[in-house]
Each structure stands twice: as structure tokens, then as C-alpha cells.
Design an enzyme around this catalytic site. Structure first.
Site, PDB file in Angstrom:
ATOM      1  N   CYS A  90       0.835  -1.204   0.000  1.00  0.00           N
ATOM      2  CA  CYS A  90       0.000   0.000   0.000  1.00  0.00           C
ATOM      3  C   CYS A  90       0.874   1.260   0.000  1.00  0.00           C
ATOM      4  O   CYS A  90       1.988   1.260   0.511  1.00  0.00           O
ATOM      5  CB  CYS A  90      -0.871   0.025   1.244  1.00  0.00           C
ATOM      6  N   ARG A  94       4.883   0.609  -6.099  1.00  0.00           N
ATOM      7  CA  ARG A  94       4.801  -0.283  -4.946  1.00  0.00           C
ATOM      8  C   ARG A  94       3.851  -1.439  -5.211  1.00  0.00           C
ATOM      9  O   ARG A  94       3.852  -2.427  -4.465  1.00  0.00           O
ATOM     10  CB  ARG A  94       4.335   0.497  -3.706  1.00  0.00           C
ATOM     11  N   TRP A 111      -2.812  -2.583  -1.738  1.00  0.00           N
ATOM     12  CA  TRP A 111      -2.328  -3.881  -2.206  1.00  0.00           C
ATOM     13  C   TRP A 111      -2.963  -4.890  -1.258  1.00  0.00           C
ATOM     14  O   TRP A 111      -2.600  -4.968  -0.093  1.00  0.00           O
ATOM     15  CB  TRP A 111      -0.802  -3.918  -2.130  1.00  0.00           C
ATOM     16  N   ASN A 138      -1.313   1.344   5.874  1.00  0.00           N
ATOM     17  CA  ASN A 138      -0.408   0.385   5.235  1.00  0.00           C
ATOM     18  C   ASN A 138       0.108  -0.514   6.344  1.00  0.00           C
ATOM     19  O   ASN A 138       0.608  -0.017   7.350  1.00  0.00           O
ATOM     20  CB  ASN A 138       0.749   1.134   4.562  1.00  0.00           C
ATOM     21  N   GLY A 139      -0.027  -1.827   6.172  1.00  0.00           N
ATOM     22  CA  GLY A 139       0.443  -2.756   7.194  1.00  0.00           C
ATOM     23  C   GLY A 139      -0.621  -3.808   7.472  1.00  0.00           C
ATOM     24  O   GLY A 139      -1.566  -3.967   6.704  1.00  0.00           O
ATOM     25  N   GLU A 191      19.229 -15.509 -10.085  1.00  0.00           N
ATOM     26  CA  GLU A 191      18.738 -14.149 -10.307  1.00  0.00           C
ATOM     27  C   GLU A 191      18.163 -14.005 -11.723  1.00  0.00           C
ATOM     28  O   GLU A 191      17.112 -13.389 -11.909  1.00  0.00           O
ATOM     29  CB  GLU A 191      19.867 -13.141 -10.057  1.00  0.00           C
ATOM     30  N   LYS A 231      14.373 -12.893 -12.448  1.00  0.00           N
ATOM     31  CA  LYS A 231      14.098 -11.703 -13.273  1.00  0.00           C
ATOM     32  C   LYS A 231      13.102 -12.065 -14.362  1.00  0.00           C
ATOM     33  O   LYS A 231      12.148 -11.358 -14.609  1.00  0.00           O
ATOM     34  CB  LYS A 231      15.425 -11.233 -13.889  1.00  0.00           C
ATOM     35  N   GLU A 270       9.400 -13.152 -12.839  1.00  0.00           N
ATOM     36  CA  GLU A 270       8.571 -12.148 -12.157  1.00  0.00           C
ATOM     37  C   GLU A 270       7.955 -11.146 -13.119  1.00  0.00           C
ATOM     38  O   GLU A 270       6.886 -10.617 -12.852  1.00  0.00           O
ATOM     39  CB  GLU A 270       9.341 -11.430 -11.039  1.00  0.00           C
ATOM     40  N   HIS A 327      20.016 -35.355 -11.387  1.00  0.00           N
ATOM     41  CA  HIS A 327      19.352 -35.901 -10.205  1.00  0.00           C
ATOM     42  C   HIS A 327      17.852 -35.640 -10.226  1.00  0.00           C
ATOM     43  O   HIS A 327      17.218 -35.634  -9.178  1.00  0.00           O
ATOM     44  CB  HIS A 327      20.012 -35.348  -8.945  1.00  0.00           C
ATOM     45  N   LYS A 368       6.777  -3.507  -4.798  1.00  0.00           N
ATOM     46  CA  LYS A 368       8.188  -3.147  -4.749  1.00  0.00           C
ATOM     47  C   LYS A 368       8.752  -3.327  -3.345  1.00  0.00           C
ATOM     48  O   LYS A 368       9.866  -3.787  -3.157  1.00  0.00           O
ATOM     49  CB  LYS A 368       8.352  -1.688  -5.194  1.00  0.00           C
TER      50      LYS A 368
HETATM   51  O1  M6R Z   1      13.760  -4.104  -0.762  1.00  0.00           O
HETATM   52  P1  M6R Z   1      14.422  -5.451  -0.630  1.00  0.00           P
HETATM   53  O2  M6R Z   1      15.756  -5.492  -1.294  1.00  0.00           O
HETATM   54  O3  M6R Z   1      14.495  -5.926   0.783  1.00  0.00           O
HETATM   55  O4  M6R Z   1      13.479  -6.442  -1.425  1.00  0.00           O
HETATM   56  C1  M6R Z   1      13.748  -7.815  -1.463  1.00  0.00           C
HETATM   57  C2  M6R Z   1      12.936  -8.503  -2.522  1.00  0.00           C
HETATM   58  O5  M6R Z   1      11.573  -8.303  -2.291  1.00  0.00           O
HETATM   59  C3  M6R Z   1      13.277  -8.006  -3.943  1.00  0.00           C
HETATM   60  O6  M6R Z   1      14.627  -8.178  -4.232  1.00  0.00           O
HETATM   61  C4  M6R Z   1      12.424  -8.766  -4.981  1.00  0.00           C
HETATM   62  O7  M6R Z   1      12.818 -10.102  -5.042  1.00  0.00           O
HETATM   63  C5  M6R Z   1      12.506  -8.094  -6.349  1.00  0.00           C
HETATM   64  N1  M6R Z   1      11.199  -7.985  -6.922  1.00  0.00           N
HETATM   65  C6  M6R Z   1      13.276  -8.817  -7.355  1.00  0.00           C
HETATM   66  O8  M6R Z   1      13.325  -8.150  -8.573  1.00  0.00           O
END
Ligand code: M6R
Length: 608
Positions: A2, A27, A75, A101-102, A481, A485, A488, A504, A603
Site C-alpha cells: 500500500c 509499490r 495492495w 499500510n500494514g 537471479e 528476473k 517475475e 538428479h 516493490k
Molecule cells: O527491498 P528489498 O531489497 O528488501 O526487497 C527484497 C525482494 O523483495 C526483492 O529483491 C524482490 O525479489 C525483487 N522484486 C526482485 O526483482
């Protein structure tokens, strides 16, 4: 997660709220709403969907006149995305309004109590208990009412609150959810993050846990939960405003990928002084560095992946055992932390709920903590014993790129510093490696300049259903990674495997035409990974290899090869990630997806 914005001043509030919310879109959200006090009553509009729906509904704010208001992008956590569940939420006679938010963890208990007192709930949210509690305890004094409610709530919250009886005030409070306050010439503001208010002010106050702020047109008053007034210092934010805008790029992600050379340079150069690595923020003497027996690296998502890379680098260079933990696991696994351990907490936002909890877990056990954080003044930055900032600037796209790259740099610098102090690498090695680090920004630029090649290749895989990434050692870390990428932002199923693990189980998933991305940058492991490529080729896979220039042998087995400039094998992830980021980006836009705001993602993950 949020987003919250609030404004009180001389200007019309609604357009400022809508503008601020647009800066928080990154966000992630599913609905939006604003409430504005028009001098007599508080008016509200809220709706499911994108902000532009709210803009149309309010004619860009014109239907909600008034110079004080609060706004929200939701959110969903409790209750599906819907008009009713969207924020703000009113009490029964619309004299109090709240955005949140929370997560209120004890909301079911509170809801039952309120229902027993006759309160009716319109939404399925946990937030609605807050506004009814404020109603229940309201005694004409907003500050006192808010603290009474705070004493009864468990969980995390950042709140914006308005009371009809107090037309010249907005209240805000936070506990374990981000909230900042801006002091502007034409009014005062609250927001979940700096970009939302940068257009109106650069003077920002960071609100600590359980602090309450009263905003009026004339000024700001800060209180603790005991209602004692506090003195607070503001921080001047000197970001270039364009840093939080797209600056001519089609997407934030593309812009942020192109900012990587600068971000890497900014993180690196102030700490490379002559032939020394100077990390003043580390706050550790050489003696203390020598006495560290074990390092824990704790983070989530991509930040965790930088930790997986760092394990190889720290262990290889400084010969210190490293455990890498997902923060959501670390916080509940009761890790064995000795007094000579160092816990490194990695986070772009500095607000990730699990990562913050892991930090507190380590601190509670009396272990030294070091934050590697991007957002200045964020919770992790403030709570860690020491903080090493990654100077990536504001990162807006949900998929991290430049923050990831700068986190890698922070790890390299720390590992090299530790190695030198502990005498585990020679002077010659140290000098050669710092020279390699200095080359990285240029090398990243070079790789970015070949983006059209990656785009052409990506366009062939827009309809793929499964894509696998393989690598060994550091190349396995980058495969993780690269896979994240891709999945997501493209919604294509993807997994990363340590190449030696294929036999395996996973190899049964390989069939004709399946794309396998193989990363092989580690000279000692080239031949091993080439054998693994042969194994998947034999079973019909199409292989894209990412390797270092000169390793032409791979052309015999791979169908498509991307060459990386030469660097020290410990630093290859900083280069290999560039084509993998570009690949994910081009597959996503080729599929017509919202690359900056992928579905279901936020985010900054400020709830557990
Ligand atoms: O703000 P942070 O680095 O703590 O966030 C961690 C993860 O949520 C963040 O890296 C997430 O995996 C990204 N969407 C990846 O692109």
C-alpha cells in the site's frame, strides 16, 4: 504494498494526492482512493483498479475540493481487491477517516469486540477496525485518542487520519511500516516514500516506530506514544527529481538498467581510495575484522541472490565461513549466532518486513549487524549497528536491477577489505582485483549497448512455457537471479539449477526446443558446465550460453552465445546479469505485459 499520501496547505489537496499516489504506483496496488476535507465535511472517492480510474472518477480531483486530504493505493492483504475494501475507510458518521499500510494482527479479536458494541463493518479489511476504534475512544483530543488505539493494536501500521472536528489537522503514525513527513513551503505532507513528495519539498522527517505527527498548514508537531512532544531533525533530500521519473525511457526498468554503470561507479569509487578500500561506515577496526569467525547474510529475493554470490566471494577471498539465509527462514529458525559472528542484512528498500525482523532477531541476540541498504533513512538503515549504503538512487521498477548490481559491489568491497586485513590475499592480487572493479562500469555500458541482440533473441521465446537456467558456483548464483528476473516480469515458468544437479531429477523436464540458459564464467568449471550443456542438447534443448570472451569452445555445444568482457572470476556476476536482465525485460514487453508493475507483486514488501 500500500501507498499513503497526505497533504494540508494552501493548495487544492486532491491533485497533489493523485500526483503523489502516481509516484507510489511502483509499490504495486489494486485499488485507490482519496478523502478531502472541504471545510464542512470529508468527501471520499475510492475504486478498484488503476489510478487513472480514480482520476476519471474525480475529474482529476476537481470533484473533491479542499486543502487537506489523505490518499491511498491498496495492495490487498485482508479481503479481495474491491471498491469497498479500497481505502480510505470512514467511521459510521463519516467524522473520522483513515488510510493504512500494514497488517493489524489482532484485528479479528478487535472486530468481535467492536461488533459486540454495535459497530457495523462494510469491508473485509483489517483497517476498518482502526477507524471504528478511533470512533470508540474518541474524546475530542485526536492525539490522546490515537495513542489509546495504538495501545490496543498489534501488528504493523502506517496511518493517515483526519477528524472532522479538527479541520486544520492531519495525523500520521507508524509502527513497522514506512512513513515520512515532508515540510513544504505551500503545505506539509506525509507519504510512504520520498518520490511522492519530491515535487513539493526536499525537507523530510523520518518517523520512528510509535511516533505520531500532527500536520497543520503552519507546521509539524511530533509526539511519542506517551503524548510527549519531540524535537526532530529534518533531512534534506538532494536526489535529482528526474531520478524518480522515467526520463525519456519507455519503462522504469529500462531506465534503471541503463543507470547501472553510474550506480555501480557511485557505490564503488568513494570507497576505492588509492590502493586502499575505505569503508568508514563499517565501523569495525582491523582487529574486529580479524576476529570475525562467521558471517551470516540475510535477505529476500534478489537481495538474497547477491548474498549467494557473496558467499563464494567471502569464502574464496577472506576464508571466512558464510551462511546465507532467506530472511523469512532466518527469523524463525533460531540460528546459532556466536558473539564473533557478523550478520549482514541486505535490502534495497530497507523496509522488507521479514528482513527487518531478521535484523531485530540478530540484534536481540547481541550480534553485530551491518546493513547493506539503498534507501537512506529506511528502517533497516536506522536500526542496523552500521549501514553501508548502495548509491543506486531511487529504484521504481518492481524488478530490481541497479540496486541488485550495487549490492554485489558492496559485497565485493567488503570481501576484499576483509581479505586484505586478514592477510588471505596478496598485495598483487588485491591491486589487480581493485583494478578489475574499476573497469566494471564501462564493461556494463558495453553490454547494455548490445541490447538489440538480446531483444532479437528474446523475441523468439515470447511463447515459451518453461525456461531453465543452469550454472555452477557463482554461475549458479547468477542463474537464480536470471530466472527470478524472467519469471517475475514475463510470467513464464522458470527455474535455476546448479548444473551438476540436472542428472538428479530435473533433466527429465528437458524436451525438444526447451530453452536452457547456461552461464559459464568460472574457468575452473567451464568444462564441467560444457558437459552439462551437452547433456541437455542431447535431449533436444536449445541452449543460450553466457560466457567470457575467449571461451569459444562453448560454440561447439551452444546454439547462441553471449560473450562477456573479461574480469576477475569473482566479479563475473556483475556482467552476466546484464544480458539476463535484458532478456527478462524484452520477453516481458514482447508479451505486452506491464513490466514495471508485474501482477501480484509489490516493490516494497512491508508485510510478512
Ligand atoms: O527491498 P528489498 O531489497 O528488501 O526487497 C527484497 C525482494 O523483495 C526483492 O529483491 C524482490 O525479489 C525483487 N522484486 C526482485 O526483482
Amino acid at each position: 504494498m500500500c501507498g499513503i499520501v497526505g497533504y494540508i496547505g494552501n493548495r487544492e489537496a486532491a491533485p497533489i494526492l493523485l500526483d503523489g499516489l502516481s509516484k507510489l504506483e511502483y509499490r504495486g496496488y489494486d485499488s485507490a482512493g482519496i478523502a478531502v476535507y472541504n471545510g464542512e465535511q470529508i468527501q471520499m472517492e475510492k475504486t478498484m483498479g488503476r489510478l487513472k480510474v480514480l482520476e476519471e472518477l474525480t475529474q482529476d480531483g476537481a470533484t473533491l475540493p479542499g486543502t487537506a486530504g489523505i490518499g491511498h493505493t491498496r495492495w490487498a492483504t485482508h479481503g479481495s481487491p474491491s471498491d469497498l475494501n479500497a481505502h480510505p475507510h470512514f467511521n459510521k458518521d463519516h467524522s473520522i477517516v483513515v488510510v493504512h499500510n500494514g497488517i493489524i494482527e489482532n484485528y479479528i479479536k478487535l472486530k468481535k469486540k467492536l461488533q459486540a458494541k454495535g459497530y457495523e463493518f462494510l469491508s473485509e479489511t483489517d483497517t476498518e477496525v482502526i477507524v471504528h476504534m478511533l470512533d470508540r475512544y474518541y474524546n475530542g483530543d485526536p492525539l490522546d485518542t490515537i495513542t489509546k488505539v495504538m495501545h490496543r493494536m498489534e501488528g504493523s501500521y502506517a496511518l493517515g487520519i483526519m477528524f472532522r472536528d479538527h479541520p486544520n489537522e492531519i495525523y500520521a503514525v507508524r509502527k513497522d511500516s514506512p512513513l515520512i513527513v515532508g515540510a513544504g513551503k505551500e503545505g506539509n505532507l506525509i507519504a510512504s516514500d520520498v518520490p511522492a513528495i519530491l515535487r513539493y519539498t526536499r525537507d523530510v522527517y523520518f518517523i520512528e516506530n510509535e511516533e505520531i505527527v500532527k500536520l497543520t498548514r503552519e507546521g509539524l508537531h511530533f509526539y511519542n506514544i506517551d503524548e510527549e512532544e519531540l524535537e526532530k531533525e529534518s533531512t534534506h533530500i538532494d536526489w535529482d527529481i528526474n531520478a524518480a521519473e522515467k526520463g525519456g525511457y519507455e519503462h522504469f526498468m529500462l531506465k534503471e538498467m541503463h543507470e547501472q554503470p553510474k550506480a555501480v561507479r557511485d557505490t564503488l569509487t568513494p570507497r576505492l581510495k588509492g590502493d586502499e578500500i575505505v569503508i568508514e561506515e563499517l565501523g569495525m577496526t582491523d582487529e574486529e575484522i580479524r576476529s570475525v569467525r562467521k558471517i551470516f547474510i540475510v535477505a529476500c529475493g534478489s537481495a538474497y541472490h547477491t548474498g549467494v554470490t557473496a558467499k563464494y566471494v567471502f569464502e574464496g577471498l577472506a576464508r571466512i565461513p558464510v551462511e546465507v539465509d532467506l530472511a523469512s527462514e532466518f527469523r524463525y529458525r533460531n540460528p546459532i549466532l556466536e558473539s564473533d559472528s557478523l550478520v549482514i542484512i541486505v535490502s534495497q528498500s530497507g523496509e522488507t518486513a521479514d528482513t527487518l525482523a531478521a535484523l531485530r532477531e540478530a540484534k536481540a541476540k547481541g550480534i553485530r549487524t551491518l546493513g547493506i541498504v539503498n534507501v537512506v533513512g529506511s528502517s533497516i538503515a536506522r536500526e542496523a549497528d552500521n549501514v553501508m549504503y548502495t548509491w543506486a538512487g531511487p529504484e521504481i521498477a518492481v524488478a530490481t536491477t541497479k540496486a541488485y548490481s550495487t549490492q554485489l559491489i558492496a559485497h565485493y568491497l567488503l570481501a576484499l577489505k576483509f581479505a586484505r586485513v586478514r592477510g588471505t590475499i596478496s598485495e598483487t592480487e588485491f591491486t589487480a582485483m581493485t583494478e578489475d572493479l574499476r573497469q566494471l562500469p564501462e564493461q556494463i555500458s558495453l553490454l547494455l549497448s548490445h541490447k538489440e541482440n538480446v531483444q532479437r533473441f528474446a523475441n523468439r521465446y515470447l511463447a515459451a512455457e518453461h525456461i531453465f537456467f543452469i550454472g555452477r558456483g557463482i554461475d549458479y548464483a547468477i542463474s537464480m537471479e536470471g530466472s527470478l528476473k524472467l519469471k517475475e516480469i514475463s510470467y513464464i515458468h522458470s527455474e535455476a539449477y546448479a548444473a551438476g544437479e540436472l542428472k538428479h531429477g530435473t533433466i527429465s523436464l528437458i524436451e525438444d526446443g526447451r530453452l536452457v540458459v547456461a552461464v559459464l564464467t568460472q574457468p575452473e568449471l567451464y568444462k564441467k558446465t560444457i558437459s552439462n550443456i551437452q547433456e541437455v542438447k542431447t535431449r533436444g534443448a536449445f541452449v543460450m550460453a553466457v560466457t567470457t570472451v575467449g571461451n569459444t569452445e562453448v560454440e561447439k555445444v551452444a546454439d547462441y552465445v553471449i560473450y562477456l568482457p573479461e574480469t576477475n572470476p569473482y566479479f563475473t556476476n556483475s556482467l552476466a546479469i546484464i544480458p539476463l536482465q535484458l532478456f527478462g525485460y524484452y520477453v516481458s514487453i514482447g508479451r505486452g505485459l506491464d513490466v514495471d508493475k508485474p501482477r501480484n507483486l509489490a516493490k516494497s514488501v512491508t508485510v510478512e
